[in-house]
Scaffold this motif. Structure first.
Motif, short mmCIF file in Angstrom:
data_model
loop_
_atom_site.label_atom_id
_atom_site.label_comp_id
_atom_site.label_asym_id
_atom_site.label_seq_id
_atom_site.Cartn_x
_atom_site.Cartn_y
_atom_site.Cartn_z
N ARG A 72 38.25 43.48 36.44
CA ARG A 72 39.32 43.86 37.37
C ARG A 72 40.09 42.62 37.81
O ARG A 72 39.51 41.55 37.99
CB ARG A 72 38.73 44.54 38.61
CG ARG A 72 38.15 45.88 38.34
CD ARG A 72 37.56 46.46 39.60
NE ARG A 72 36.85 47.68 39.27
CZ ARG A 72 36.85 48.74 40.03
NH1 ARG A 72 37.49 48.74 41.17
NH2 ARG A 72 36.20 49.81 39.65
N PHE A 73 41.39 42.79 37.97
CA PHE A 73 42.19 41.67 38.46
C PHE A 73 41.72 41.21 39.83
O PHE A 73 41.76 40.01 40.13
CB PHE A 73 43.67 42.04 38.51
CG PHE A 73 44.36 41.99 37.17
CD1 PHE A 73 43.83 41.31 36.10
CD2 PHE A 73 45.57 42.62 37.00
CE1 PHE A 73 44.47 41.26 34.88
CE2 PHE A 73 46.24 42.58 35.79
CZ PHE A 73 45.69 41.91 34.72
N SER A 74 41.27 42.13 40.65
CA SER A 74 40.80 41.74 41.98
C SER A 74 39.55 40.86 41.88
O SER A 74 39.41 39.89 42.63
CB SER A 74 40.51 42.98 42.84
OG SER A 74 39.54 43.81 42.23
N THR A 75 38.68 41.17 40.93
CA THR A 75 37.49 40.35 40.71
C THR A 75 37.88 38.99 40.15
O THR A 75 37.39 37.95 40.60
CB THR A 75 36.51 41.05 39.74
OG1 THR A 75 36.14 42.32 40.29
CG2 THR A 75 35.27 40.21 39.53
N LEU A 76 38.78 38.98 39.19
CA LEU A 76 39.27 37.73 38.60
C LEU A 76 39.93 36.87 39.66
O LEU A 76 39.73 35.65 39.72
CB LEU A 76 40.24 38.04 37.46
CG LEU A 76 40.73 36.86 36.64
CD1 LEU A 76 39.59 36.09 36.00
CD2 LEU A 76 41.70 37.36 35.56
N ASN A 77 40.70 37.50 40.54
CA ASN A 77 41.35 36.80 41.65
C ASN A 77 40.31 36.11 42.54
O ASN A 77 40.47 34.94 42.90
CB ASN A 77 42.19 37.78 42.45
CG ASN A 77 42.95 37.12 43.56
OD1 ASN A 77 43.83 36.30 43.32
ND2 ASN A 77 42.61 37.45 44.80
#
Length: 70
Positions: free
Chosen positions: A44-49
């Protein structure tokens, strides 16, 4: 898979343990292990962020495209 996750390399550069990263980004140890061992099908982009924020790095420092040998 053509995308390689170099999370362990970046963690070593930042001298951060798995336990520290798990606590900083609020992810389970099992999910972090899946990412570190290139077993993840997606991230997820949120996790990557959160990973990038915790490790003070760019997504390209963690994710790498490698040609498939076919």
């Amino acid at each position: 898979m053509a995308i390689v996750v170099n999370l362990d390399v970046m963690m070593a550069k930042r001298k951060m343990s798995s336990k520290e990263l798990v606590e900083k980004i609020n992810i389970t140890n099992a999910n972090l292990s899946i990412l570190k061992n290139n077993k993840a099908k997606a991230v997820r982009f949120s996790t990557l962020n959160e990973i990038c924020k915790a490790l003070d790095c760019q997504p390209g420092d963690i994710l790498e495209y490698v040609e498939d040998d076919e």
